[in-house]
Design an enzyme around this catalytic site. Structure first.
Site, short mmCIF file in Angstrom:
data_model
loop_
_atom_site.label_atom_id
_atom_site.label_comp_id
_atom_site.label_asym_id
_atom_site.label_seq_id
_atom_site.Cartn_x
_atom_site.Cartn_y
_atom_site.Cartn_z
N ASP A 149 0.85 -1.19 0.00
CA ASP A 149 0.00 0.00 0.00
C ASP A 149 0.89 1.24 0.00
O ASP A 149 2.04 1.23 -0.49
CB ASP A 149 -0.95 -0.07 1.21
N ASP A 150 0.41 2.30 0.58
CA ASP A 150 1.07 3.61 0.59
C ASP A 150 2.48 3.51 1.21
O ASP A 150 2.73 2.63 2.02
CB ASP A 150 0.19 4.53 1.47
N TRP A 186 -6.01 1.88 -6.77
CA TRP A 186 -5.99 3.28 -7.21
C TRP A 186 -6.80 4.11 -6.21
O TRP A 186 -8.02 4.01 -6.15
CB TRP A 186 -6.59 3.35 -8.60
N ASP A 187 -6.09 4.90 -5.44
CA ASP A 187 -6.69 5.64 -4.33
C ASP A 187 -6.85 7.12 -4.71
O ASP A 187 -6.22 7.61 -5.67
CB ASP A 187 -5.73 5.50 -3.12
N CYS A 217 -10.64 3.03 -5.13
CA CYS A 217 -10.62 3.38 -3.71
C CYS A 217 -10.59 4.89 -3.60
O CYS A 217 -9.97 5.57 -4.41
CB CYS A 217 -9.35 2.77 -3.11
N ASP A 234 -12.68 2.17 4.87
CA ASP A 234 -11.48 2.04 5.70
C ASP A 234 -11.81 1.41 7.04
O ASP A 234 -10.92 1.00 7.78
CB ASP A 234 -10.84 3.42 5.94
C1 DGJ Z 1 -6.93 5.37 2.08
C2 DGJ Z 1 -7.31 3.96 1.76
O1 DGJ Z 1 -8.68 3.80 1.88
C3 DGJ Z 1 -6.53 3.02 2.67
O2 DGJ Z 1 -6.91 1.69 2.43
C4 DGJ Z 1 -5.07 3.22 2.43
O3 DGJ Z 1 -4.74 2.82 1.13
C5 DGJ Z 1 -4.67 4.66 2.66
N1 DGJ Z 1 -5.51 5.56 1.91
C6 DGJ Z 1 -3.23 4.89 2.30
O4 DGJ Z 1 -2.87 6.19 2.36
#
Ligand code: DGJ
Length: 739
Positions: free
Chosen positions: A371-372, A482-483, A531, A553
């Protein structure tokens, strides 16, 4: 008669290709029929008939939407409705299908314009039509100016009808569109209707709300740009005064395909006409069309059933799987994924990720996602967004070695990205401070220390496309999460003339769609999860180009039951990503591991826990649960969902899934809190063949009676009783149909 000239035919072909808010082609439905003697068009699909006609004033009029009709002779030609009250013109009482704002009309219009010469009156009348395969296009035109609208209808075999409108300026002056809706859905006149919709917030998305429809307008909307929103989702269901239940009653329902600022208005007029209108949000909306230009609205899908809310969502789920999601028919089951976000936050590095990947592989995980935190100077949310190269301290050799190890462990590799955003503390922002959305000289709100890149600009769009293209190609990455963690504020586009700046609301989203479409075309095996700070980007527009969506989340097992219940009203469990994470979680509650697993297994299963902290017992339980999930996932992801007990009402939640071929069914039950001496509730099963026999295989010993085999009739009429013990207890039963 069809009055289609060559130009119109060319446009029609173009329209069919265009449909920009939904990417995949729908399956063929029953062709629409034109009844020339009555000037009616009849669209039949599954359990539904929809009829629209032209009245004696050449207005396009809604005629019928409801259960399937079999006799054309029953249908009467459209006639305008005279108002009883002589002060009220009949334009207010006639149920028009696509009213422009003009003449004496006081309800929500489907379209509003201002012309360069100041005229704001638009009166649309029928002009011609064309039928090609399952598509019907009705051409309407203003009574005086060359402003026209092409209304496109496509009925799916499921009974879901798609409406979408294209507005064309064929005048010699600029015409500014101030409202562009896909269409209006009109219910049988009457009162006592009840509206269901999905609302919430970050960490509590898609919660079901129900309220009676009264005179006036109820607005469901997002004004946020970027995403669909965590606070409201573009889905509605309306049941009649007799009230529908999960399995009985009339329900009209629909969903809008737009991942930006949208609106759905639900209006009851003084004539007791309930009208649902949906499309671009009209707030701050202004879209100038130069001579020859056109604007296409989002697509608005809707259906009808007399089988209650359960059947309404099953129809939608089937429709999404066959006509919306990419790769219909060939899509593989959603893999079980591991995502490191909740375990590591921004603290990712090669050794730590490899250690987690090795543990995940032991469990039977099929896809490993970082992830991030893997790129740029990304040690927190304050820096690095925009700089999409691996952080050299965390990944001194790039991502290659980690990816190789993940693949060696038999898993697929996926990467988190947030390509539409930038931290002011990033190389990208330092190089291109003008690429962000904002008004010069005005304060600019930062949210999560980030700004929104103006994707509406073609140079920014090309940059984002090429960054992703290179990233995906370099290590042959097959999955992106993809957030998008903030939405518009101060939505300025200073490089454009003032009159064009508000095109941002539309162009941002169409360019965002274009990037994904091009990326997928170039990398056909790439899968994407949508996302936006949890479940902020879920709608039929983005689901036509992505394979799954992050639901929320909030991964607390108990909260998830309500969030997922609401989500399932509109969207198939196939796309509903649900992770098992550690406890206590966001709201300091601890639910047992089995409960968290079973809650997550009702969608597309993921693990987000810190596996470094798991005991051997946890590993054993998780391995068992993942193996169980793999044996039932086709049923959960592709089957029919029956919501047996609601998390909102009963202190008990029970859901049942039945495989598309009827051979398997799985039941999940969850108890919220123990009540002393409370008798075990009876759970009556649905969707089974009453005359068939089923092998009953519970995962534990909580069934009060456990015959090894029982008939579908017994399971439906007698039901199953679960002896659940203690707060947050849960169970599951697998049923297999005997040959
Ligand atoms: C928001 C997402 O909903 C989370 O699952 C995660 O990816 C964070 N961002 C990461 O910054």
């Amino acid at each position: 008669m069809s009055a289609m000239n060559a130009a119109m035919r060319a446009l029609f072909a173009f329209l069919l290709l265009l449909a920009p808010t939904v990417a995949s082609a729908a399956t063929d439905g029953t062709p629409p029929r034109y009844l020339a003697d009555r000037r009616l068009w009849v669209l039949d699909g599954g359990p539904v008939t929809y009829v629209v006609g032209v009245n004696e004033r050449d207005e396009l009029q809604h005629v019928y939407w409801g259960g399937r009709l079999w006799r054309d002779a029953d249908l009467r030609a459209a006639h305008s409705m005279p108002a009883d009250d002589s002060t009220e013109p009949s334009t207010t009482t006639t149920p028009e299908e696509f009213p422009g704002w003009g003449g004496a009309r006081y309800f929500e219009p489907c379209m509003k314009v201002t012309r360069e010469d100041g005229v704001r009156d638009l009166v649309l009348k029928y002009s011609s039509y064309e039928i090609a395969g399952s598509d019907l296009v009705i051409h309407m035109k203003d009574v005086a100016a060359d402003i026209d609208v092409l209304l496109s209808y496509r009925m799916d075999p499921s009974g879901i009808l798609r409406k979408q409108a294209t507005i064309r300026n064929r005048t010699k002056q600029v015409v500014t569109v101030e409202s562009a809706q896909a269409g209006a859905w009109l219910l049988p006149p009457g009162d006592g209707y009840c509206l269901s919709y999905l609302a919430g917030r970050w960490g509590g998305e898609t919660l079901l709300v129900r309220e009676e429809i009264h005179p006036g307008v109820k607005l469901l909307e997002s004004r946020r740009g970027v995403a669909t929103s965590n606070t409201m989702n573009p889905w509605f269901a309306i049941d009649g005064r007799e009230r529908a239940t999960e399995e009985h009653g009339r329900v009209w329902f629909g969903a809008l395909a737009w991942s930006g600022s949208w609106r759905i208005s639900v209006e009851q007029t003084p004539e007791q006409q309930v009208r649902v209108t949906g499309g671009f949000n009209t707030f701050d909306f202004s879209y100038p069309l130069k001579p020859g230009e056109a604007l296409t609205t989002p697509a608005f899908f809707a259906g009808y059933t007399d089988g209650g809310f359960g059947e309404a969502s099953r129809i939608l789920h089937r429709f999404e799987r066959t006509a919306i999601l990419p790769r219909p028919g060939t899509a593989r089951p959603r893999p079980v994924l591991y995502n490191s976000w909740e375990a590591t936050g921004f603290d990712v590095n090669e050794a730590g990720q490899v250690a987690l990947a090795e543990k995940a592989a032991r469990l039977g995980v099929e896809r490993f996602v970082i992830d991030d935190g893997w790129f740029g100077a990304r040690d927190s949310s304050r820096a690095g967004l925009g700089d999409w190269t691996p952080n050299p301290k965390k990944f001194p050799n790039g991502l290659g070695p980690l990816i190789a190890r993940v693949r060696q462990l038999g898993m697929d590799f996926g990467l988190w990205v947030e390509p539409e955003m930038v931290n002011p503390d990033s190389d990208l922002y330092r190089a291109h401070p003008d690429w962000v959305i904002g008004f010069p000289g005005r304060p600019r709100s930062e949210s999560r220390s980030q700004l929104v890149l103006n994707l509406a600009r073609d140079d920014v769009k090309e940059h984002v496309f090429s960054v992703l293209d290179v990233l995906v190609a370099k290590d042959d990455i097959r999955f992106l999460k993809w957030d998008a963690n903030r939405h518009f504020s101060e939505p300025g586009w200073p490089e454009r003339p003032v009159a064009e700046q508000r095109m941002l609301w539309v162009k941002y989203t169409t360019n965002y769609y274009e990037i994904i479409d091009r990326l997928r075309a170039k990398h056909p095996s790439l899968e994407i999860e949508s996302c936006s700070s949890g479940g902020g980007r879920v709608d039929l527009g983005i689901l036509s180009r992505t394979d799954q969506a992050w639901t929320s989340d909030n991964t607390d097992g108990f909260d998830r039951l309500s969030i997922q219940d609401g989500f399932s009203r509109a969207y198939t469990p196939r796309v509903m990503m649900a992770w098992v994470t550690d406890v206590p979680n966001m709201n300091e509650r601890s639910t047992p591991l089995q409960y968290r697993f079973l809650a997550a297994m009702m969608g597309s299963l993921g693990i987000g826990a810190n596996l470094n902290r798991w005991s051997e017992q946890d590993f054993a339980m998780a391995s068992r649960m993942i193996a169980y999930y793999k044996s039932i996932r086709a049923t959960v992801q592709e089957g029919d969902l029956y919501r047996l007990f609601s998390p909102r009402e009963d202190g008990l939640t029970a859901n049942q899934y039945v495989a598309a071929d009827g051979k398997q069914s799985v039941v999940f039950v969850f108890q919220q809190a123990q009540q002393f001496n409370r008798p075990a509730p009876t759970v009556y099963l649905s969707g089974l063949d009453e005359n068939a026999l089923y092998r009953i295989q519970p995962i534990d010993d909580k069934l009060l009676e456990r015959p090894p085999v029982a008939s579908g009739g017994w399971l439906a009429q007698h039901g199953l009783r679960f002896r659940l013990r203690g707060d947050f207890d849960s169970s599951s039963v697998l049923l297999e149909k005997l040959p």
